[in-house]
Design a protein around this motif. Structure first.
Motif, PDB file in Angstrom:
ATOM      1  N   ARG A   1      51.891  -2.585   1.493  1.00  0.00           N
ATOM      2  CA  ARG A   1      51.806  -3.307   0.216  1.00  0.00           C
ATOM      3  C   ARG A   1      53.158  -3.434  -0.476  1.00  0.00           C
ATOM      4  O   ARG A   1      53.390  -4.373  -1.239  1.00  0.00           O
ATOM      5  N   SER A   2      54.057  -2.496  -0.202  1.00  0.00           N
ATOM      6  CA  SER A   2      55.360  -2.523  -0.872  1.00  0.00           C
ATOM      7  C   SER A   2      56.178  -3.759  -0.511  1.00  0.00           C
ATOM      8  O   SER A   2      57.028  -4.194  -1.282  1.00  0.00           O
ATOM      9  N   VAL A   3      55.940  -4.327   0.679  1.00  0.00           N
ATOM     10  CA  VAL A   3      56.698  -5.506   1.115  1.00  0.00           C
ATOM     11  C   VAL A   3      55.785  -6.714   1.306  1.00  0.00           C
ATOM     12  O   VAL A   3      56.169  -7.691   1.950  1.00  0.00           O
ATOM     13  N   ASP A   4      54.597  -6.664   0.752  1.00  0.00           N
ATOM     14  CA  ASP A   4      53.622  -7.734   0.961  1.00  0.00           C
ATOM     15  C   ASP A   4      54.127  -9.114   0.534  1.00  0.00           C
ATOM     16  O   ASP A   4      53.818 -10.103   1.213  1.00  0.00           O
ATOM     17  N   PRO A   5      54.879  -9.257  -0.561  1.00  0.00           N
ATOM     18  CA  PRO A   5      55.356 -10.602  -0.922  1.00  0.00           C
ATOM     19  C   PRO A   5      56.201 -11.259   0.177  1.00  0.00           C
ATOM     20  O   PRO A   5      56.099 -12.472   0.397  1.00  0.00           O
ATOM     21  N   MET A   6      57.032 -10.477   0.860  1.00  0.00           N
ATOM     22  CA  MET A   6      57.845 -11.033   1.944  1.00  0.00           C
ATOM     23  C   MET A   6      56.994 -11.302   3.177  1.00  0.00           C
ATOM     24  O   MET A   6      57.163 -12.327   3.853  1.00  0.00           O
ATOM     25  N   ILE A   7      56.071 -10.397   3.476  1.00  0.00           N
ATOM     26  CA  ILE A   7      55.184 -10.594   4.627  1.00  0.00           C
ATOM     27  C   ILE A   7      54.339 -11.848   4.436  1.00  0.00           C
ATOM     28  O   ILE A   7      54.074 -12.586   5.394  1.00  0.00           O
ATOM     29  N   LYS A   8      53.919 -12.118   3.213  1.00  0.00           N
ATOM     30  CA  LYS A   8      53.099 -13.304   2.939  1.00  0.00           C
ATOM     31  C   LYS A   8      53.854 -14.578   3.311  1.00  0.00           C
ATOM     32  O   LYS A   8      53.282 -15.501   3.911  1.00  0.00           O
ATOM     33  N   ILE A   9      55.138 -14.633   2.969  1.00  0.00           N
ATOM     34  CA  ILE A   9      55.931 -15.816   3.309  1.00  0.00           C
ATOM     35  C   ILE A   9      56.089 -15.930   4.817  1.00  0.00           C
ATOM     36  O   ILE A   9      55.952 -17.022   5.390  1.00  0.00           O
ATOM     37  N   LEU A  10      56.361 -14.815   5.488  1.00  0.00           N
ATOM     38  CA  LEU A  10      56.472 -14.823   6.950  1.00  0.00           C
ATOM     39  C   LEU A  10      55.139 -15.219   7.584  1.00  0.00           C
ATOM     40  O   LEU A  10      55.110 -15.946   8.589  1.00  0.00           O
ATOM     41  N   ARG A  11      54.052 -14.755   7.000  1.00  0.00           N
ATOM     42  CA  ARG A  11      52.727 -15.091   7.527  1.00  0.00           C
ATOM     43  C   ARG A  11      52.445 -16.587   7.385  1.00  0.00           C
ATOM     44  O   ARG A  11      51.922 -17.224   8.302  1.00  0.00           O
TER      45      ARG A  11
ATOM     46  N   VAL B   1      61.593 -15.612  12.570  1.00  0.00           N
ATOM     47  CA  VAL B   1      61.974 -16.040  11.212  1.00  0.00           C
ATOM     48  C   VAL B   1      62.722 -14.916  10.508  1.00  0.00           C
ATOM     49  O   VAL B   1      63.740 -15.141   9.848  1.00  0.00           O
ATOM     50  N   PHE B   2      62.205 -13.690  10.649  1.00  0.00           N
ATOM     51  CA  PHE B   2      62.845 -12.549   9.997  1.00  0.00           C
ATOM     52  C   PHE B   2      64.262 -12.354  10.515  1.00  0.00           C
ATOM     53  O   PHE B   2      65.192 -12.118   9.733  1.00  0.00           O
ATOM     54  N   ARG B   3      64.462 -12.473  11.821  1.00  0.00           N
ATOM     55  CA  ARG B   3      65.804 -12.334  12.386  1.00  0.00           C
ATOM     56  C   ARG B   3      66.730 -13.422  11.860  1.00  0.00           C
ATOM     57  O   ARG B   3      67.883 -13.140  11.490  1.00  0.00           O
ATOM     58  N   ASP B   4      66.241 -14.648  11.776  1.00  0.00           N
ATOM     59  CA  ASP B   4      67.060 -15.731  11.232  1.00  0.00           C
ATOM     60  C   ASP B   4      67.340 -15.525   9.753  1.00  0.00           C
ATOM     61  O   ASP B   4      68.434 -15.847   9.267  1.00  0.00           O
ATOM     62  N   TRP B   5      66.343 -14.970   9.044  1.00  0.00           N
ATOM     63  CA  TRP B   5      66.562 -14.722   7.623  1.00  0.00           C
ATOM     64  C   TRP B   5      67.604 -13.628   7.398  1.00  0.00           C
ATOM     65  O   TRP B   5      68.364 -13.684   6.435  1.00  0.00           O
ATOM     66  N   ILE B   6      67.645 -12.643   8.272  1.00  0.00           N
ATOM     67  CA  ILE B   6      68.697 -11.627   8.180  1.00  0.00           C
ATOM     68  C   ILE B   6      70.066 -12.296   8.297  1.00  0.00           C
ATOM     69  O   ILE B   6      70.996 -12.003   7.515  1.00  0.00           O
TER      70      ILE B   6
ATOM     71  N   LYS C   1      61.806 -28.809   6.685  1.00  0.00           N
ATOM     72  CA  LYS C   1      61.282 -28.595   5.343  1.00  0.00           C
ATOM     73  C   LYS C   1      61.009 -27.122   5.066  1.00  0.00           C
ATOM     74  O   LYS C   1      61.028 -26.690   3.900  1.00  0.00           O
ATOM     75  N   GLU C   2      60.739 -26.375   6.113  1.00  0.00           N
ATOM     76  CA  GLU C   2      60.438 -24.952   5.941  1.00  0.00           C
ATOM     77  C   GLU C   2      61.687 -24.122   5.617  1.00  0.00           C
ATOM     78  O   GLU C   2      61.578 -22.926   5.326  1.00  0.00           O
ATOM     79  N   TYR C   3      62.862 -24.742   5.658  1.00  0.00           N
ATOM     80  CA  TYR C   3      64.103 -24.019   5.378  1.00  0.00           C
ATOM     81  C   TYR C   3      64.089 -23.422   3.969  1.00  0.00           C
ATOM     82  O   TYR C   3      64.689 -22.369   3.727  1.00  0.00           O
ATOM     83  N   SER C   4      63.393 -24.063   3.037  1.00  0.00           N
ATOM     84  CA  SER C   4      63.331 -23.556   1.657  1.00  0.00           C
ATOM     85  C   SER C   4      62.683 -22.169   1.596  1.00  0.00           C
ATOM     86  O   SER C   4      62.889 -21.421   0.633  1.00  0.00           O
ATOM     87  N   LYS C   5      61.896 -21.828   2.635  1.00  0.00           N
ATOM     88  CA  LYS C   5      61.267 -20.506   2.674  1.00  0.00           C
ATOM     89  C   LYS C   5      62.308 -19.394   2.767  1.00  0.00           C
ATOM     90  O   LYS C   5      62.031 -18.254   2.375  1.00  0.00           O
ATOM     91  N   MET C   6      63.488 -19.719   3.294  1.00  0.00           N
ATOM     92  CA  MET C   6      64.548 -18.715   3.369  1.00  0.00           C
ATOM     93  C   MET C   6      64.946 -18.260   1.966  1.00  0.00           C
ATOM     94  O   MET C   6      65.135 -17.058   1.710  1.00  0.00           O
ATOM     95  N   ASN C   7      65.065 -19.207   1.046  1.00  0.00           N
ATOM     96  CA  ASN C   7      65.372 -18.861  -0.336  1.00  0.00           C
ATOM     97  C   ASN C   7      64.224 -18.097  -0.987  1.00  0.00           C
ATOM     98  O   ASN C   7      64.442 -17.183  -1.785  1.00  0.00           O
TER      99      ASN C   7
END
Length: 266
Positions: free
Chosen positions: A9-19, A31-36, A61-67
């Motif tokens: 739950r502590s990282v759920d906001p980030m997991i939601k975007i990845l999901r 995605v996570f590796r690219d976001w790093i 269009k999904e590039y905005s998810k990085m921000n």
């Protein structure tokens, strides 16, 4: 259990975007590796326009998810870190471990030291009477940098050095150290052989010059790595010392004694 619904739950906001991105055509781990890489580019003093263009072409269009991921990370850190206590939080390592547990991935084969154990190790190694300041502390297999984050939380004001052979882990260490206000260096290299140099970063160098406390990274070369510099000095010292003479073997006398009618030669 639904798709990636069992995340911490502590990282759920980030997991939601990845999901959400995973529901399309992108592997959340990729995605996570690219976001790093994206985050490292954001923290670089001079940025990385070439990387930004490459990721824009890949994700469209999904590039905005990085921000969005970056904003979610900042909000998580703001929630988890308290100025009034010796707190730190490794959101990056937590997500890495969670994604590694989802399915077999050859590049995500690590699980890191639990946070409570990191704090215990920090407290066991600390001097209870004198808080170290200006010391140089090294973790030669840093993972996501947790041990150094813990040490910095309890003992601020020191120079921290991290190395890891895995590129993703080295970048996570650099990002974690930067956002926690640490100063030092992170290198991607093999510390067992002191070879296989890949890259390195100086962490928050301009803080000591009075810059605002904004996290930042600077690339360094192999020659600028203080870890390698220290090793070269030590190696020269070892090479300059005369070889110790080989000790001559000493004959061991044979002892004999009689016990219960038996002859013992030992």
């Amino acid at each position: 259990m639904g798709y990636m619904m069992d995340a911490p739950r502590s990282v759920d906001p980030m997991i939601k975007i990845l999901r959400d991105m995973g529901h399309y055509r992108f592997d959340p781990a990729e995605v996570f590796r690219d976001w790093i890489d994206f985050s490292v580019g954001c923290f670089l003093v001079e940025g990385d326009p070439a990387l930004a263009k490459k990721l824009q072409e890949k994700y469209g269009k999904e590039y905005s998810k990085m921000n969005e991921l970056m904003l979610a990370w900042m909000q998580i850190m703001d929630k988890q870190i308290s100025d009034s206590s010796k707190s730190w939080f490794d959101a990056l390592g937590t997500i890495y471990e969670y994604l590694a547990s989802q399915k077999q991935r050859s590049w995500m084969g690590q699980f890191f030291t639990p946070p409570d154990l990191c704090d215990l190790m920090t407290q066991l190694s600390a001097d209870t009477d004198i808080q170290p300041v200006g010391k140089r502390v090294n973790d030669p297999a840093s993972g996501s940098g947790r041990l150094l984050l813990s040490f910095n939380a309890y003992n601020p004001g020191n120079f921290l050095f991290a190395e890891d052979l895995d590129a993703v882990c080295a970048k996570m260490s650099a990002l974690n150290m930067a956002i926690h206000g640490c100063q030092g260096q992170v290198c991607c290299m093999n510390t067992l052989t002191m070879e296989n140099w890949q890259f390195g970063f100086q962490i928050n160098y301009f803080h000591r010059l009075g810059w605002p406390p904004i996290p930042h990274l600077q690339p360094i070369t192999k020659e600028q790595s203080e870890t390698l510099q220290s090793w070269e000095i030590k190696k020269k010292q070892l090479q300059s010392q005369p070889a110790a003479p080989t000790p001559k073997p000493v004959a061991k006398p044979i002892k004999t004694e009689v016990q219960a009618g038996q002859l013992t030669l030992f």
